[in-house]
Design a protein around this motif. Sequence first.
Motif, mmCIF file in Angstrom:
data_model
loop_
_atom_site.group_PDB
_atom_site.id
_atom_site.type_symbol
_atom_site.label_atom_id
_atom_site.label_comp_id
_atom_site.label_asym_id
_atom_site.label_seq_id
_atom_site.Cartn_x
_atom_site.Cartn_y
_atom_site.Cartn_z
ATOM 1 N N UNK A 1 0.833 -1.205 0.000
ATOM 2 C CA UNK A 1 0.000 0.000 0.000
ATOM 3 C C UNK A 1 0.868 1.256 0.000
ATOM 4 N N UNK A 2 1.966 1.234 0.758
ATOM 5 C CA UNK A 2 2.888 2.375 0.756
ATOM 6 C C UNK A 2 3.545 2.524 -0.608
ATOM 7 N N UNK A 3 3.930 1.401 -1.220
ATOM 8 C CA UNK A 3 4.515 1.444 -2.567
ATOM 9 C C UNK A 3 3.498 1.964 -3.579
ATOM 10 N N UNK A 4 2.241 1.588 -3.418
ATOM 11 C CA UNK A 4 1.181 2.081 -4.301
ATOM 12 C C UNK A 4 1.017 3.594 -4.158
ATOM 13 N N UNK A 5 1.095 4.107 -2.937
ATOM 14 C CA UNK A 5 0.967 5.554 -2.716
ATOM 15 C C UNK A 5 2.098 6.310 -3.411
ATOM 16 N N UNK A 6 3.324 5.789 -3.307
ATOM 17 C CA UNK A 6 4.463 6.433 -3.971
ATOM 18 C C UNK A 6 4.313 6.314 -5.490
ATOM 19 N N UNK A 7 3.848 5.170 -5.958
ATOM 20 C CA UNK A 7 3.638 4.978 -7.400
ATOM 21 C C UNK A 7 2.596 5.960 -7.922
ATOM 22 N N UNK A 8 1.532 6.184 -7.154
ATOM 23 C CA UNK A 8 0.520 7.157 -7.565
ATOM 24 C C UNK A 8 1.104 8.571 -7.627
ATOM 25 N N UNK B 1 4.247 9.285 -8.275
ATOM 26 C CA UNK B 1 5.088 9.297 -9.478
ATOM 27 C C UNK B 1 4.231 9.428 -10.731
ATOM 28 N N UNK B 2 3.101 8.744 -10.755
ATOM 29 C CA UNK B 2 2.199 8.825 -11.913
ATOM 30 C C UNK B 2 1.682 10.242 -12.094
ATOM 31 N N UNK B 3 1.426 10.931 -10.984
ATOM 32 C CA UNK B 3 0.918 12.298 -11.073
ATOM 33 C C UNK B 3 2.005 13.247 -11.584
ATOM 34 N N UNK B 4 3.250 12.999 -11.181
ATOM 35 C CA UNK B 4 4.349 13.882 -11.581
ATOM 36 C C UNK B 4 4.839 13.588 -12.991
ATOM 37 N N UNK B 5 4.907 12.315 -13.348
ATOM 38 C CA UNK B 5 5.424 11.922 -14.666
ATOM 39 C C UNK B 5 4.710 10.642 -15.117
ATOM 40 N N UNK B 6 3.508 10.779 -15.662
ATOM 41 C CA UNK B 6 2.730 9.587 -16.012
ATOM 42 C C UNK B 6 3.368 8.761 -17.133
ATOM 43 N N UNK B 7 3.350 7.448 -16.924
ATOM 44 C CA UNK B 7 3.803 6.503 -17.953
ATOM 45 C C UNK B 7 2.878 5.290 -17.917
ATOM 46 N N UNK B 8 2.870 4.537 -18.999
ATOM 47 C CA UNK B 8 2.056 3.329 -19.062
ATOM 48 C C UNK B 8 2.582 2.284 -18.077
ATOM 49 N N UNK C 1 -7.605 -0.544 -1.940
ATOM 50 C CA UNK C 1 -6.758 0.392 -1.202
ATOM 51 C C UNK C 1 -7.093 1.839 -1.534
ATOM 52 N N UNK C 2 -6.813 2.708 -0.588
ATOM 53 C CA UNK C 2 -6.978 4.138 -0.806
ATOM 54 C C UNK C 2 -5.856 4.608 -1.715
ATOM 55 N N UNK C 3 -6.214 5.399 -2.713
ATOM 56 C CA UNK C 3 -5.218 5.864 -3.678
ATOM 57 C C UNK C 3 -4.797 7.283 -3.335
ATOM 58 N N UNK C 4 -3.516 7.568 -3.562
ATOM 59 C CA UNK C 4 -2.943 8.881 -3.244
ATOM 60 C C UNK C 4 -3.074 9.811 -4.439
ATOM 61 N N UNK C 5 -3.163 11.096 -4.138
ATOM 62 C CA UNK C 5 -3.189 12.111 -5.180
ATOM 63 C C UNK C 5 -1.814 12.741 -5.333
ATOM 64 N N UNK C 6 -1.711 13.693 -6.218
ATOM 65 C CA UNK C 6 -0.439 14.371 -6.475
ATOM 66 C C UNK C 6 -0.109 15.297 -5.309
ATOM 67 N N UNK C 7 1.152 15.255 -4.867
ATOM 68 C CA UNK C 7 1.553 16.148 -3.783
ATOM 69 C C UNK C 7 2.899 16.804 -4.044
ATOM 70 N N UNK C 8 3.504 16.541 -5.171
ATOM 71 C CA UNK C 8 4.808 17.124 -5.445
ATOM 72 C C UNK C 8 4.991 17.380 -6.917
ATOM 73 N N UNK C 9 6.144 17.882 -7.261
ATOM 74 C CA UNK C 9 6.438 18.188 -8.649
ATOM 75 C C UNK C 9 7.647 17.424 -9.145
ATOM 76 N N UNK C 10 8.252 17.923 -10.188
ATOM 77 C CA UNK C 10 9.387 17.262 -10.828
ATOM 78 C C UNK C 10 10.586 17.124 -9.894
#
Length: 152
Positions: free
Chosen positions: A39-46, A48-55, A77-86
Amino acid sequence: MYEPIRTKSVHSTMAGNTTDFPHRSREEELDIQLAGHLAALLAVTDELRAAAPTADLDAAAERLAEQVARLRGGPAPTRAGASGGQARLAALHRRAHALAGRALVVAASRADTAVAILAAERMDAHAAAQAAAQAAAQAAAQAEPQELTGVG
């Protein structure tokens, strides 16, 4: 050197009958721990997806969400939103790599092959992203002095 214990444990006498509270098996404890790491890895992945989306990140997030739901017994699981930039990308990749490593250790201890493979793939992907970011930073650092002096 050590004095032998002469009295009963305070914990056993305070608890009274030890069947009064629920006990979890080692397997259940490992499931809980593994679900937490994923779940923590999923939050970080989300993030990353918000900052630099890839397939690749989209597919990884879906696979992670499926495994977390399986380990938790169904709830999504609860999904995380964008909280940072590049600027946070390198830190996020380092964190994701570490979390995937922790998940890999727990998955290996409970012999969960599907999660172990997923965690190893995520470690490889985040390590490659870190290496690419370092190479780009080094290339930019080498190109910068030439631009300032006009030497090309």
